[in-house]
Each structure stands twice: as structure tokens, then as C-alpha cells.
Design a protein around this motif. Sequence first.
Motif, mmCIF file in Angstrom:
data_model
loop_
_atom_site.group_PDB
_atom_site.id
_atom_site.type_symbol
_atom_site.label_atom_id
_atom_site.label_comp_id
_atom_site.label_asym_id
_atom_site.label_seq_id
_atom_site.Cartn_x
_atom_site.Cartn_y
_atom_site.Cartn_z
ATOM 1 N N GLY A 47 32.801 41.851 31.033
ATOM 2 C CA GLY A 47 34.099 41.782 31.703
ATOM 3 C C GLY A 47 34.186 40.764 32.829
ATOM 4 O O GLY A 47 35.264 40.264 33.130
ATOM 5 N N HIS A 48 33.050 40.475 33.459
ATOM 6 C CA HIS A 48 33.089 39.436 34.496
ATOM 7 C C HIS A 48 33.338 38.084 33.845
ATOM 8 O O HIS A 48 34.115 37.271 34.337
ATOM 9 N N TYR A 49 32.659 37.887 32.715
ATOM 10 C CA TYR A 49 32.852 36.637 31.972
ATOM 11 C C TYR A 49 34.292 36.502 31.474
ATOM 12 O O TYR A 49 34.930 35.461 31.657
ATOM 13 N N THR A 50 34.801 37.558 30.847
ATOM 14 C CA THR A 50 36.146 37.445 30.287
ATOM 15 C C THR A 50 37.191 37.239 31.389
ATOM 16 O O THR A 50 38.203 36.584 31.164
ATOM 17 N N GLN A 51 36.924 37.749 32.605
ATOM 18 C CA GLN A 51 37.852 37.459 33.701
ATOM 19 C C GLN A 51 37.743 35.986 34.125
ATOM 20 O O GLN A 51 38.744 35.331 34.371
ATOM 21 N N VAL A 52 36.530 35.485 34.182
ATOM 22 C CA VAL A 52 36.342 34.074 34.567
ATOM 23 C C VAL A 52 37.091 33.147 33.605
ATOM 24 O O VAL A 52 37.703 32.171 34.033
ATOM 25 N N VAL A 53 37.070 33.458 32.319
ATOM 26 C CA VAL A 53 37.691 32.569 31.331
ATOM 27 C C VAL A 53 38.995 33.135 30.769
ATOM 28 O O VAL A 53 39.435 32.731 29.690
ATOM 29 N N LYS A 78 44.326 25.875 34.440
ATOM 30 C CA LYS A 78 43.453 25.551 35.558
ATOM 31 C C LYS A 78 43.712 26.549 36.680
ATOM 32 O O LYS A 78 44.854 26.886 36.976
ATOM 33 N N MET A 79 42.657 27.026 37.290
ATOM 34 C CA MET A 79 42.813 27.965 38.405
ATOM 35 C C MET A 79 43.042 27.215 39.714
ATOM 36 O O MET A 79 42.510 26.123 39.909
ATOM 37 N N GLY A 86 33.559 26.177 40.262
ATOM 38 C CA GLY A 86 32.704 26.870 39.305
ATOM 39 C C GLY A 86 33.540 27.525 38.211
ATOM 40 O O GLY A 86 33.251 27.378 37.023
ATOM 41 N N HIS A 87 34.569 28.210 38.624
ATOM 42 C CA HIS A 87 35.447 28.849 37.637
ATOM 43 C C HIS A 87 36.065 27.810 36.715
ATOM 44 O O HIS A 87 36.050 27.964 35.495
ATOM 45 N N ASN A 88 36.611 26.757 37.286
ATOM 46 C CA ASN A 88 37.276 25.758 36.444
ATOM 47 C C ASN A 88 36.290 25.024 35.537
ATOM 48 O O ASN A 88 36.630 24.648 34.414
ATOM 49 N N LYS A 89 35.082 24.843 36.025
ATOM 50 C CA LYS A 89 34.061 24.208 35.180
ATOM 51 C C LYS A 89 33.792 25.067 33.939
ATOM 52 O O LYS A 89 33.848 24.581 32.810
ATOM 53 N N TYR A 90 33.548 26.339 34.155
ATOM 54 C CA TYR A 90 33.253 27.201 33.016
ATOM 55 C C TYR A 90 34.477 27.371 32.112
ATOM 56 O O TYR A 90 34.357 27.479 30.893
ATOM 57 N N ARG A 91 35.650 27.377 32.709
ATOM 58 C CA ARG A 91 36.875 27.496 31.905
ATOM 59 C C ARG A 91 37.063 26.264 31.011
ATOM 60 O O ARG A 91 37.489 26.373 29.871
#
Length: 278
Positions: free
Chosen positions: A121-127, A51-52, A34-39
Motif C-alpha cells: 500500500g505504500h508503493y501503490t500510494q506513491v504511484v 506529476k506531484m 523521489g515520488h516523481n522519480k518513481y512515478r
Amino acid sequence: MMLSTGLPPVFLLLTALELSWSLTDEEKRIILDGHNKYRSQVSPPAMDMLKMSWDTELEAFAQAYAEKCIWDHNKERGRRGENLFAMAPTLDLEFAVEDWNGEEKYYNLTTSVCVPGQMCGHYTQVVWANTHRIGCGAKFCEKIDGIETEDMYLLVCNYYPPGNVKGRKPYKEGPSCSQCPEGRVCVKSLCESTVEETTPTSVTTSTTTTPEPTTTSPTMATVKPELTTIPPTQTQVPTTSMAKPKPTVPEPTIATGKPKPITLTTAMPKPNTTTTAK
Ligand SMILES: *[C@@H]1O[C@H](CO)[C@@H](O)[C@H](O)[C@H]1NC(C)=O
Ligand SMILES: *[C@@H]1O[C@H](CO)[C@@H](O)[C@H](O)[C@H]1NC(C)=O
């Protein structure tokens, strides 16, 4: 032989089993993917989005904190980023990551400003481009300290290096992968490591003073606390000439410079949740 606690062995065994509950490999995969998809899908595109990968040390750290069932950021997290999420009656991990990323709509990358009253901030951490390690833990909590709703799942994700560094943007806008660091190749718009990564030891050292999160009073079944901002590592220019010491608590918000109350998630994950606390 007597056990010093006086508890029967079967009780101890059950307790140990309960404490060892953690995410399955499949669940970890959902969170990581999920994280990598949004990134990979950030818009405008990112020049330097790493890539995470999953980090078992961060996972153990997050799991240990999740076990405590506290609705507040881990004060011992040191140089780790952290996103929290709580949900009932089930824990939908795909939804959790989607919800964090969903703050994108409130965030203006050009100005680094979040819509007032919203969280970003949750979004900015994800990306966050150079955050390349993630580890999460989850726990079913009969009571989460700080949330009135009972019987919720608590999800804790920790990140390294931490995002949300004050005064910085989550990523560099420009042609995809045009500024991947040395040793990384572009795969699906992400800078992927060509070698097997090892867990950075720096994760375990606490170096920065972290801000106090705001007190939250969630009113729905999916909730998330305000993100805290990590102060820049460089020397900060004092903003006052007064003779009292600088507060050790920096402004706990991402962009607006003021503490924000918990914001309600507008998307109800399950119509079935019976949760209306204050
Ligand atoms: C971001 O802010 C700038 C400056 O105020 C504005 O021109 C731009 O349209 C905004 N972008 C979005 C996506 O709202
Ligand atoms: C709500 O959840 C209960 C059990 O948790 C289930 O029996 C019931 O069918 C659900 N109702 C709806 C409307 O989904």
C-alpha cells in the motif's frame, strides 16, 4: 505582569521553537522529487500518471500529526492518503521514499494482488496516478506511541486525492502519458500541469469513514505501519443480508482482504542501529 501558566517566558519560547521544527526546503525537495522519480519510472508505463506537487496545507497537517509521535494512522485524516515511516538514529528521506516504493516487487499490477504477508500500500500510494499533491512533516520522538524503540524520527506524508481506493489499480497501464487529463502536458513520462495549481479546499473536508489500521509491533529501526484502504466513494453492494448494521470498518488491507501484521523491512538503513524490540 504574570503569565497565567506560571512558567518563565524562556521556557515557553523554547517549547514554541521545538514545536515549530519541520522539514527544510531541501528535505521537502528530496521527498517530492523521489515520488516523481518513481512515478515517472513505473513499469509497465502509465498512461495517466500525474506529476506531484508540494502542498503546504498537507504539509502543515502532516507536521501537526507527526508532532504527536504516534505509530498509527491519523484517524482525522479524512480524504487524505497517508504513509508513515520511522527511523533511527537519523532520518534518511531518500531511503524512506525508496523503501515505500520498494514494495513494488510484491505487487502484481495485472492482478492487483500483493504477495501474502507483504505490504504494497505504500508503493501503490506513491504511484497512485491521480494523486497529485503531497505534504509531509517529520519529528524526532523520544518515544513513539506504538514503537518500543526510543529516539526515532517519525515521517508522515499525506496525499491528495488519496490513493489505495479499494478495487482500483494505482494507474492505467499503457503508452506513457497517452491519457493525460486536459490541461496537462507530458514531461518525463508524467502529466504535468500547465498552470500554477491551487490547494484544493476539498482536502480539508472529512467525508469518508476510514478503516482502523492494524496494531503493529515493529522490531527494527525502520518501520512502517500497514496501509489502510480507502473505501470506494460509490455505493457499495451489501455483502450480507443479516439484520445487523454494516461494520464501519472495511477490510484494512490492499489486496488480500485480511489484516496483515507489520512486515519487517529487510533493508537495514544503518548498520549502527541498536534496536531489537520484541
Ligand atoms: C501477475 O499475475 C499474472 C496472473 O497470475 C501472471 O501471469 C503474471 O506473470 C504476474 N506478473 C508478475 C510480474 O509477476
Ligand atoms: C555508531 O554511532 C556512533 C554515534 O552515534 C558512532 O560514534 C559510531 O562510530 C558508530 N559505529 C558504527 C559502526 O558506525
